[in-house]
Design an enzyme around this catalytic site. Sequence first.
Site, PDB file in Angstrom:
ATOM      1  N   THR A 273       0.846  -1.205   0.000  1.00  0.00           N
ATOM      2  CA  THR A 273       0.000   0.000   0.000  1.00  0.00           C
ATOM      3  C   THR A 273       0.876   1.248   0.000  1.00  0.00           C
ATOM      4  OG1 THR A 273      -1.660  -1.174   1.270  1.00  0.00           O
ATOM      5  CG2 THR A 273      -1.837   1.214   1.285  1.00  0.00           C
TER       6      THR A 273
ATOM      7  N   ARG B  18       2.187   7.269  -6.443  1.00  0.00           N
ATOM      8  CA  ARG B  18       1.140   8.196  -6.886  1.00  0.00           C
ATOM      9  C   ARG B  18       1.464   9.630  -6.471  1.00  0.00           C
ATOM     10  NH1 ARG B  18      -2.428   3.827  -5.530  1.00  0.00           N
ATOM     11  NH2 ARG B  18      -2.920   4.757  -3.523  1.00  0.00           N
TER      12      ARG B  18
ATOM     13  N   ASN C 105      -3.985 -12.413   2.258  1.00  0.00           N
ATOM     14  CA  ASN C 105      -3.843 -13.232   3.484  1.00  0.00           C
ATOM     15  C   ASN C 105      -5.211 -13.680   3.973  1.00  0.00           C
ATOM     16  OD1 ASN C 105      -2.383 -10.711   3.382  1.00  0.00           O
ATOM     17  ND2 ASN C 105      -1.122 -11.460   5.074  1.00  0.00           N
ATOM     18  N   CYS C 106      -6.140 -12.713   3.926  1.00  0.00           N
ATOM     19  CA  CYS C 106      -7.447 -12.952   4.532  1.00  0.00           C
ATOM     20  C   CYS C 106      -8.228 -14.034   3.800  1.00  0.00           C
ATOM     21  CB  CYS C 106      -8.240 -11.648   4.572  1.00  0.00           C
ATOM     22  SG  CYS C 106      -7.250 -10.287   5.218  1.00  0.00           S
TER      23      CYS C 106
ATOM     24  N   ASN D  31      14.848   7.088  23.313  1.00  0.00           N
ATOM     25  CA  ASN D  31      13.418   7.273  23.037  1.00  0.00           C
ATOM     26  C   ASN D  31      13.154   8.402  22.032  1.00  0.00           C
ATOM     27  OD1 ASN D  31      12.943   5.288  24.834  1.00  0.00           O
ATOM     28  ND2 ASN D  31      11.414   6.388  26.040  1.00  0.00           N
TER      29      ASN D  31
ATOM     30  N   ILE E 268      13.386   6.549   9.576  1.00  0.00           N
ATOM     31  CA  ILE E 268      12.840   5.170   9.667  1.00  0.00           C
ATOM     32  C   ILE E 268      11.397   5.222  10.182  1.00  0.00           C
ATOM     33  CG2 ILE E 268      13.100   2.855  10.632  1.00  0.00           C
ATOM     34  CD1 ILE E 268      16.035   3.206  10.798  1.00  0.00           C
TER      35      ILE E 268
ATOM     36  N   ALA F 266       7.686   2.767  10.698  1.00  0.00           N
ATOM     37  CA  ALA F 266       7.213   1.379  10.789  1.00  0.00           C
ATOM     38  C   ALA F 266       5.685   1.367  10.786  1.00  0.00           C
ATOM     39  CB  ALA F 266       7.756   0.710  12.043  1.00  0.00           C
TER      40      ALA F 266
ATOM     41  N   ASP G 247       1.227  -4.890  11.265  1.00  0.00           N
ATOM     42  CA  ASP G 247       1.121  -5.788  12.417  1.00  0.00           C
ATOM     43  C   ASP G 247       2.299  -5.660  13.375  1.00  0.00           C
ATOM     44  OD1 ASP G 247      -1.135  -6.778  11.249  1.00  0.00           O
ATOM     45  OD2 ASP G 247      -0.353  -8.800  10.861  1.00  0.00           O
TER      46      ASP G 247
ATOM     47  N   LYS H 265     -37.009   2.055  13.301  1.00  0.00           N
ATOM     48  CA  LYS H 265     -36.033   2.235  14.389  1.00  0.00           C
ATOM     49  C   LYS H 265     -34.964   1.187  14.145  1.00  0.00           C
ATOM     50  CE  LYS H 265     -39.334   3.350  17.973  1.00  0.00           C
ATOM     51  NZ  LYS H 265     -40.366   2.442  18.445  1.00  0.00           N
TER      52      LYS H 265
HETATM   53  C1  FAD Z   1      -4.868 -16.370   7.426  1.00  0.00           C
HETATM   54  C2  FAD Z   1      -5.045 -14.934   7.712  1.00  0.00           C
HETATM   55  C3  FAD Z   1      -6.315 -14.379   7.621  1.00  0.00           C
HETATM   56  C4  FAD Z   1      -6.486 -13.031   7.909  1.00  0.00           C
HETATM   57  N1  FAD Z   1      -7.744 -12.504   7.813  1.00  0.00           N
HETATM   58  C5  FAD Z   1      -7.928 -11.197   8.070  1.00  0.00           C
HETATM   59  C6  FAD Z   1      -9.201 -10.612   7.933  1.00  0.00           C
HETATM   60  O1  FAD Z   1     -10.166 -11.285   7.554  1.00  0.00           O
HETATM   61  N2  FAD Z   1      -9.348  -9.303   8.253  1.00  0.00           N
HETATM   62  C7  FAD Z   1      -8.315  -8.541   8.658  1.00  0.00           C
HETATM   63  O2  FAD Z   1      -8.487  -7.352   8.918  1.00  0.00           O
HETATM   64  N3  FAD Z   1      -7.069  -9.072   8.772  1.00  0.00           N
HETATM   65  C8  FAD Z   1      -6.852 -10.371   8.491  1.00  0.00           C
HETATM   66  N4  FAD Z   1      -5.604 -10.894   8.592  1.00  0.00           N
HETATM   67  C9  FAD Z   1      -4.517 -10.034   9.082  1.00  0.00           C
HETATM   68  C10 FAD Z   1      -3.911  -9.195   7.964  1.00  0.00           C
HETATM   69  O3  FAD Z   1      -3.582 -10.004   6.893  1.00  0.00           O
HETATM   70  C11 FAD Z   1      -2.690  -8.499   8.511  1.00  0.00           C
HETATM   71  O4  FAD Z   1      -3.082  -7.665   9.563  1.00  0.00           O
HETATM   72  C12 FAD Z   1      -1.983  -7.662   7.468  1.00  0.00           C
HETATM   73  O5  FAD Z   1      -1.582  -8.442   6.387  1.00  0.00           O
HETATM   74  C13 FAD Z   1      -0.750  -6.993   8.088  1.00  0.00           C
HETATM   75  O6  FAD Z   1      -0.032  -6.320   7.127  1.00  0.00           O
HETATM   76  P1  FAD Z   1       1.544  -6.123   7.284  1.00  0.00           P
HETATM   77  O7  FAD Z   1       2.003  -5.375   6.105  1.00  0.00           O
HETATM   78  O8  FAD Z   1       1.834  -5.598   8.620  1.00  0.00           O
HETATM   79  O9  FAD Z   1       2.114  -7.592   7.269  1.00  0.00           O
HETATM   80  P2  FAD Z   1       1.997  -8.679   6.142  1.00  0.00           P
HETATM   81  O10 FAD Z   1       0.851  -8.436   5.258  1.00  0.00           O
HETATM   82  O11 FAD Z   1       2.058  -9.986   6.830  1.00  0.00           O
HETATM   83  O12 FAD Z   1       3.315  -8.500   5.300  1.00  0.00           O
HETATM   84  C14 FAD Z   1       4.577  -8.618   5.864  1.00  0.00           C
HETATM   85  C15 FAD Z   1       5.536  -9.169   4.820  1.00  0.00           C
HETATM   86  O13 FAD Z   1       6.831  -8.824   5.214  1.00  0.00           O
HETATM   87  C16 FAD Z   1       7.721  -9.846   4.824  1.00  0.00           C
HETATM   88  N5  FAD Z   1       8.950  -9.707   5.614  1.00  0.00           N
HETATM   89  C17 FAD Z   1       9.074  -9.834   6.957  1.00  0.00           C
HETATM   90  N6  FAD Z   1      10.343  -9.585   7.332  1.00  0.00           N
HETATM   91  C18 FAD Z   1      11.018  -9.304   6.206  1.00  0.00           C
HETATM   92  C19 FAD Z   1      12.379  -8.980   5.952  1.00  0.00           C
HETATM   93  N7  FAD Z   1      13.251  -8.887   6.929  1.00  0.00           N
HETATM   94  N8  FAD Z   1      12.750  -8.792   4.672  1.00  0.00           N
HETATM   95  C20 FAD Z   1      11.861  -8.870   3.664  1.00  0.00           C
HETATM   96  N9  FAD Z   1      10.581  -9.175   3.845  1.00  0.00           N
HETATM   97  C21 FAD Z   1      10.154  -9.394   5.105  1.00  0.00           C
HETATM   98  C22 FAD Z   1       6.925 -11.090   5.140  1.00  0.00           C
HETATM   99  O14 FAD Z   1       7.406 -12.197   4.376  1.00  0.00           O
HETATM  100  C23 FAD Z   1       5.525 -10.671   4.740  1.00  0.00           C
HETATM  101  O15 FAD Z   1       5.200 -11.105   3.458  1.00  0.00           O
HETATM  102  C24 FAD Z   1      -5.384 -12.230   8.289  1.00  0.00           C
HETATM  103  C25 FAD Z   1      -4.108 -12.794   8.362  1.00  0.00           C
HETATM  104  C26 FAD Z   1      -3.937 -14.131   8.065  1.00  0.00           C
HETATM  105  C27 FAD Z   1      -2.577 -14.716   8.133  1.00  0.00           C
END
Ligand code: FAD
Length: 825
Positions: free
Chosen positions: A15, A22, A42-43, A279, A285, A287, A290, A441
Amino acid sequence: MKKILIVGGVAGGATAAARLRRLSEDDQIIMFERDEYISFANCGLPYYIGNVIKDRDDLLVQTVEGMSERFNLDIRNFSEVVDINRAEKTVTVKKVKTGDTYQESYDVLILSPGAKPIFPPIDGIKEASNLFVLRNIPDTDAIYRFIETKKPKTAVVVGGGFIGVEMAENLTERGIKVTLVEKLPQVLAPLDFEMAQIVHHELNAHGIDLVLGDGLLSFANNGRTINLESGKSVETELIILSIGVVPENTLAKKADLLVGPRGHIAVTSKLEALDLNTNQVVEGIYAIGDAIQVKDFVTNTDTAIALAWPANRQGRIVADIIHGADLQYNGSMGTSVLKVFNLTVATTGNNQRVAEMKKIPVQAIHAHRNNHASYYPGATNIDFKLVYNPETLEILGAQAIGQSGTEKRIDVIATAIKLKAKVTQLSDLELAYAPPFSSAKDPVNILGYIAENVVAGHYKVAYVQQVEDLRKQGALFLDVRTPIEFETGSIPGAFNLEVDQLRQNLHLLGESKDTPIVVNCQVGLRAYVAIMMLKNLGYTNLYNLSGGYSTYKAYKYELNSSSIGLTKSNKVDETTGMTKGILSDKSKIVDVSGLQCPGPLMETYKAVQDLYEGEGVKVIATDPGFAADVQAWTKTNGHELLSLNLEGNKYVAEIVKGKKTTQEHSTMSQENATIVLFSGELDKALASMIIAQGAAAQGKKVSIFFTFWGLNALRKDMNVPTKKNLIERMFGFMMPRGANKLPLSSMNMLGIGPKMIKGLMKHKNVDQLPIMIKNAQDLGIKFIACQMSMDLMGIKHEELIDGVEIGGVGTYIANNENVGTTLFI
Ligand SMILES: Cc1cc2nc3c(=O)[nH]c(=O)nc-3n(C[C@H](O)[C@H](O)[C@H](O)COP(=O)(O)OP(=O)(O)OC[C@H]3O[C@@H](n4cnc5c(N)ncnc54)[C@H](O)[C@@H]3O)c2cc1C
């Protein structure tokens, strides 16, 4: 021009990358992903495993090539960032396939590494070759392959969070018998216990066994045995371990970035990472996703929410902030929605348990409302719980469980919370309404009205958890539902006095007007009416049992007791490991969709009667009670229920006629039933017919003894010339003539009530009383009219409908032989 590196190429990372491009065509953007796939769904993973999403490619929202081309990105998959050199502003990247490493410099670094499943170091876990976690596409492929090749018939899902529950459902969809083990006493922690109980019932109803309040101890026998802390063990062919996630923080820790108590990367409201020692903000950087710690939007405390909305929102905001926008991330509420078989479970904000843990003053209210106007076909119930701070009236959170329209209500409340509305403002939200979608209602408005009543001090709220304590304090439990409702289940020790009878029977409540009285009805509405009446009559200590008997019943649900299981057939195909399509195409199909209890069972009974032994029928019904009824019915009557499945919102049962005929079974069981109907009221006559038909369908020999006012249900609706004296003629004139004319026992409203009920019955496809009477006779139910009452009331034989036997107490007693059940209505 900036050089921007992104670690992680899925929700947050992808994202951010798209938004950055853009906003600027100049920046150099490199996105590193250590796995093969970027921006996958993932979902959707559990639903691919469950074969609901059929095509694996549908999970791949974006490809490396497609996204690189559209957004002019440098996307490097199979590339793991293993180190950050803050001083030099470089990262070290490892090529996963070769192990080679190289450096890449940055102006800005965005970390979106996500979270990883917890993998505890317990005995036997490494040897468990049938154990899987689910986070990404390779995990999904591994589980899918295992199911395809090993064809497991049993599985244990460890952990009852979102992913655990979704996996339990999807494995069940694959015909696998699932046991779900959870250390907490409930699944789905965002729900409070009494709400989670509704989900427990749904899981049980679909054949999933629940082991709650029991933790994982060890694995043995290469994962074929799971030992639990209680000393129990479960045998299984497949294990899904979903006991939660921990943030991917290896990189952050190595780079001396500050992490919170649970290891999440600490960030400012502008998503900037902080230095572990000072702190202070670490320049350049950021972040997101998740991996980070955020503020709870409602309580402003630190928390971490692993959901897709926050990751996506932060991905966009961080790009804007990097490009100079004066934005901040305002915190997360954990708004979520989940499908649990036929239910939608949605939540937002804090639940009562969490709010109390945080020592926030909390008031909870429950409501059970239809998703749309009840007179429009197909209305379904939604169970609600709303929690707010009674001092500030701030909404703390809400939970809803139902079918269509459930998450819409939670979304409205989530919006209200975000916009800082007070709970009393919910009643003032002007929401869209037409009968197929809502009520004038809306349920959200109703929650606001209930809160207004509580805030105004009209009554106190008692929670179902407080019933025992209140009883010990000498409270009187007053159930203001109808006697028939009361008989279907009530709070132990409760005293039944229908709301409409209350005024005339106040003496039954005792002398003191200060005794605590806990009033309940089915959902809280009639209790409210009763409470306001009592309050105006001087009673001072009144409680409304929040959510009424519905919530109490859910709270008291006994685990694994509803093995009405929509279990698929135990006839498993040897080659595919899946349940067979059992009945041939030529099998009879009876579609009773839209019919309500007892219609579906009656039609099933008739269809099975027409079969020869060993022949099958497929029955399709929409009435949710059908699942339980058909299981009990086939069992009692010696038929075989080959399968019972939920297809969309339809229950499909495949039944093969068994050896025992209903008649034989009935004689063997010696359990016949008699109903004595002395009431001449529509609702009571209807109840008699429903119960009688249900008993007949169970193979019982049933007779109904009509006496006193009950005889009116048997009168023909036309004027039949008879010889009567003046008194008899007057009596006959004053009494309702036939089933169509009976009044209601309450809410008769000069005949408007029965008309409304009949209209509703028509809409809901429930047979009218005359048709029910005819059906009952067709089923062989014996109608006996009491001679003595007929004489007293001047009713003549020719005035009664055909097929009625006239008898006295002797006939009644003769028919009462071998009776297991006698009901007086
Ligand atoms: C099975 C499942 C079902 C889900 N269903 C839902 C849902 O229905 N609704 C909802 O709101 N949320 C859902 N979630 C949660 C949602 O997918 C996550 O909250 C979201 O994807 C988090 O986004 P992110 O970018 O933090 O991490 P992610 O989307 O997990 O992406 C992180 C990526 O970083 C990569 N990575 C990590 N460390 C490194 C590194 N050092 N170097 C390079 N790459 C790295 C990983 O390989 C991974 O692909 C679900 C998750 C799972 C697993």
